[in-house]
Design a protein around this motif. Structure first.
Motif, PDB file in Angstrom:
ATOM      1  N   ASP A 278       3.380  36.293  35.134  1.00  0.00           N
ATOM      2  CA  ASP A 278       4.016  35.638  36.273  1.00  0.00           C
ATOM      3  C   ASP A 278       4.467  36.657  37.304  1.00  0.00           C
ATOM      4  O   ASP A 278       4.284  36.487  38.500  1.00  0.00           O
ATOM      5  N   LEU A 279       5.054  37.716  36.788  1.00  0.00           N
ATOM      6  CA  LEU A 279       5.589  38.753  37.655  1.00  0.00           C
ATOM      7  C   LEU A 279       4.472  39.457  38.416  1.00  0.00           C
ATOM      8  O   LEU A 279       4.588  39.721  39.613  1.00  0.00           O
ATOM      9  N   GLN A 280       3.366  39.726  37.700  1.00  0.00           N
ATOM     10  CA  GLN A 280       2.224  40.376  38.343  1.00  0.00           C
ATOM     11  C   GLN A 280       1.670  39.478  39.446  1.00  0.00           C
ATOM     12  O   GLN A 280       1.377  39.922  40.543  1.00  0.00           O
ATOM     13  N   GLN A 281       1.542  38.192  39.058  1.00  0.00           N
ATOM     14  CA  GLN A 281       1.056  37.199  39.992  1.00  0.00           C
ATOM     15  C   GLN A 281       1.967  37.164  41.214  1.00  0.00           C
ATOM     16  O   GLN A 281       1.498  37.164  42.351  1.00  0.00           O
ATOM     17  N   PHE A 282       3.246  37.174  40.953  1.00  0.00           N
ATOM     18  CA  PHE A 282       4.248  37.111  42.019  1.00  0.00           C
ATOM     19  C   PHE A 282       4.095  38.309  42.958  1.00  0.00           C
ATOM     20  O   PHE A 282       4.044  38.158  44.175  1.00  0.00           O
ATOM     21  N   THR A 283       3.970  39.487  42.376  1.00  0.00           N
ATOM     22  CA  THR A 283       3.822  40.700  43.178  1.00  0.00           C
ATOM     23  C   THR A 283       2.569  40.627  44.041  1.00  0.00           C
ATOM     24  O   THR A 283       2.586  40.954  45.226  1.00  0.00           O
ATOM     25  N   TYR A 284       1.481  40.183  43.398  1.00  0.00           N
ATOM     26  CA  TYR A 284       0.211  40.090  44.110  1.00  0.00           C
ATOM     27  C   TYR A 284       0.345  39.148  45.298  1.00  0.00           C
ATOM     28  O   TYR A 284      -0.027  39.470  46.422  1.00  0.00           O
TER      29      TYR A 284
END
Lengths: 475, 133
Positions: free
Chosen positions: A255-261
């Motif tokens: 989720d966090l990676q997705q959010f950053t992206y």
């Protein structure tokens, strides 16, 4: 002549056996009187032959054993061969022995003339058996007390030992496991990981260590199996919580990676436009119509940038508050009504019909502002993605189930979307599924974040051109 | 040089179009805000009316840039050498730069905003490829 010689020789052989026998050998008459005793016996009694022969065997026994020996002697005189084990400390000696006693009647011309008693010293054997028993007991105590579940399989895959944790984790009684094979007890695991790994351990004689899901009990087990001469020693423990939290951590990380992206992309898109427009503005005539349009677009881009930053702020502030806010009991129908009223105008414009099936006393454990935001977003999505072919109809149905929280069904008859294609992406930040309607893909992301922050769950199903259903499980 | 812009962002389209014109692009510049529409346009086009240059955005609703390229796969051989696709994206993700290798049609990836130097480089590349044919 030769008969006498033979008799003499056999007499000598018997004497040699008698005298040199390491076992204690006595010859007794019917009254238990000792007629002969061998040196091994005399040694144990610490007496000379003269002190023993002619006296009753009972005299040398501790009183509590006299009855037993008298009984056994009677049996021997009845013509039986008698065997028994007994612990004896002879009178006047200071050492106890464990003897295996054999009493053999001597029959001369059909008459029992006496009984040979042979007492084999089993003290050490007995002691080592005792040690083995004690160790077995100790081992079993250890196996019972280790926090792991533990079982032994023999080479035929039969359970030969199980501790109580095995019973608990496998949901089986000890007596239903012991003596049966793993395949008999768990036929559904025939081609499973457990079978495969144990097989590997058996074949390679190498220990195996693995984690696998045990379907019957819905548990994740961490297993170590050590092959031995007898079979397989298997230790395992329940790691379901660990696995679940790892999965949760993995999901949060995703989720966090997705959010950053997403954030980087959505911040950069208006920024890149602004940079390009500034470049363009520097090279075109101030009085050309393009100049005004570029300037207008520059303004729009910076506003968009600001919106994205505000969105970030909204999302991050929800995440920050996650553990701080005490949940309150919110009357569900109130919040839904409030959200509906704030969209009254938009709903009226498209002649929408809203049907609420919410028991008036139904409460949800959560945060009022979040609940409002959830329903506001769901209502405005229904309006935005309504079908032009029919008037919009929205049904909100809520049911409270004791100890299971509140289930809310939010259904509309709008344009819907392809669930197979969009799937879980529907709740992603800045993910959009329509080109015709304006939107930035923030609403459903917020809805999901709010629901999950309150410890709930949201699912969606939709059919193109029929409508969309959201199922919310709240506390 | 005929050019196709595929981008759901109207400001992005406006900007790219003006920048291309500023740098002397004199051919037709057509734009689509939906990759689906652009795909249908390309599928229906006569071979000699295909654009030489396509600027493709990645992040679009309904059909994104990658899905567009996937959908174009069956025509790849006819398009190869005729159409040069440049990904024009605001994303800086490395994964995107790696993924273009899966698509022979893609001649390059440009991070927005497009600038004069990049435009001249693209034109030089496309013209060089055309002169080889």
């Amino acid at each position: 002549m030769s008969d006498i010689f033979q008799l003499k020789e056999s007499e000598q052989r018997f004497r040699a056996l008698f005298e040199n026998n390491p076992d204690l050998v006595l010859f007794q008459d019917r009254e238990s009187v000792i007629i002969d005793a061998n040196p091994a016996y005399l040694d144990v009694l610490e007496k000379s032959r003269e002190e023993v022969v002619g006296r009753s065997f009972s005299e040398f026994l501790p009183p509590h054993l006299r009855g037993l020996f008298a009984q056994k002697l009677r049996e021997a005189f009845e013509g039986h061969k008698v065997n028994f084990d007994v612990e004896v400390q002879f009178e006047g000696t200071n050492r106890a022995f464990v003897f295996a006693v054999t009493k053999v009647p001597l029959v001369v011309e059909g008459v029992i003339t006496g009984v040979h008693a042979v007492m084999r010293d089993m003290t050490e054997t007995h002691a080592s058996h005792q040690v083995i028993r004690e160790q077995a007991h100790k081992l079993s105590t250890i196996f019972e007390s280790i926090t792991d579940a533990f079982f032994l399989l023999d080479s035929q895959w039969r359970y030969t030992f199980v501790n109580s944790d095995v019973e608990r984790l496998l949901g089986m009684k000890r007596e239903d496991l012991l003596g049966r094979t793993m395949q008999e007890v768990f036929p559904e695991e025939q081609h499973g990981v457990f079978q495969e790994r144990f097989q590997h351990a058996f074949q390679t004689k190498q220990a195996v260590h693995f984690q696998a899901y045990f379907e019957r009990m819905k548990l994740w087990l961490e297993v170590k199996a050590f092959p031995s001469l007898e079979g397989l020693s298997v230790y395992f423990s329940d790691v379901t919580d660990k696995v679940r939290s790892q999965e949760e951590l993995y999901r949060q990380n995703q989720d966090l990676q997705q959010f950053t992206y997403i954030v980087s992309h959505n911040l950069r898109a208006p920024l890149a436009n602004a940079l390009g427009l500034v470049d363009l503005l520097g090279s075109i005539d101030k009085h050309s119509p393009d100049y005004d349009e570029a300037l207008h677009n520059l303004k729009a881009s910076t506003l968009q940038l600001d919106t994205v930053l505000r969105d970030m702020n909204t999302i991050l502030s929800i995440r920050d508050k996650q553990d701080v806010n005490e949940p309150e009991r919110v009357p569900l129908v109130d919040v839904v009504q409030q959200a509906r009223l704030n969209l009254e105008e938009a709903l009226a414009q498209c002649h929408a019909e809203v049907i609420l099936n919410i028991p008036p006393d139904l409460h949800v454990l959560g945060n009022r502002a979040y609940l409002y935001s959830i329903f506001f977003n769901l209502f405005s999505n229904s309006v935005k993605y309504r079908s032009e072919k029919r008037p919009l109809q929205i049904t909100v149905t809520a049911t409270g189930r004791p100890s299971q929280g509140v289930r809310v069904l939010f259904a509309d008859n709008g344009s819907g979307f392809d669930t197979d294609k969009a799937g879980p992406d529907i709740f992603r930040l800045y993910k959009r599924f329509h080109t015709a309607q304006a939107g930035r893909g923030m609403g459903l992301y917020l809805v999901k974040t709010h629901v999950e922050t309150m410890g709930g769950k949201i699912d969606v199903s939709s059919t193109v051109d029929q409508g969309t259903q959201f199922i919310l499980n709240l506390r | 040089m005929d050019t196709l812009l595929i981008d759901d962002d109207s400001i992005g389209v406006f900007l790219t179009e003006r920048l291309l014109k500023r740098e002397g692009f004199d051919g037709n510049i057509t734009s689509f805000s939906s990759a689906q529409d652009a795909l249908e346009h390309l599928q229906a086009a006569e071979p000699n009316s295909l654009p030489q240059l396509i600027f493709l955005d990645l992040n679009m609703p309904v059909m994104d840039g990658w899905e567009f390229l996937d959908a174009l796969k069956p025509q790849e051989t006819q398009l190869l050498g005729r159409c040069h696709v440049y990904i024009l994206t605001s994303s800086l993700a490395h994964s995107d730069a790696c993924r273009i290798r899966e698509f022979p049609l893609v001649a390059g990836l440009i991070h927005k905003p497009l600038d004069a130097a990049q435009i001249h480089a693209v034109r030089a590349q496309v013209e060089a490829a055309a002169s080889l044919r």
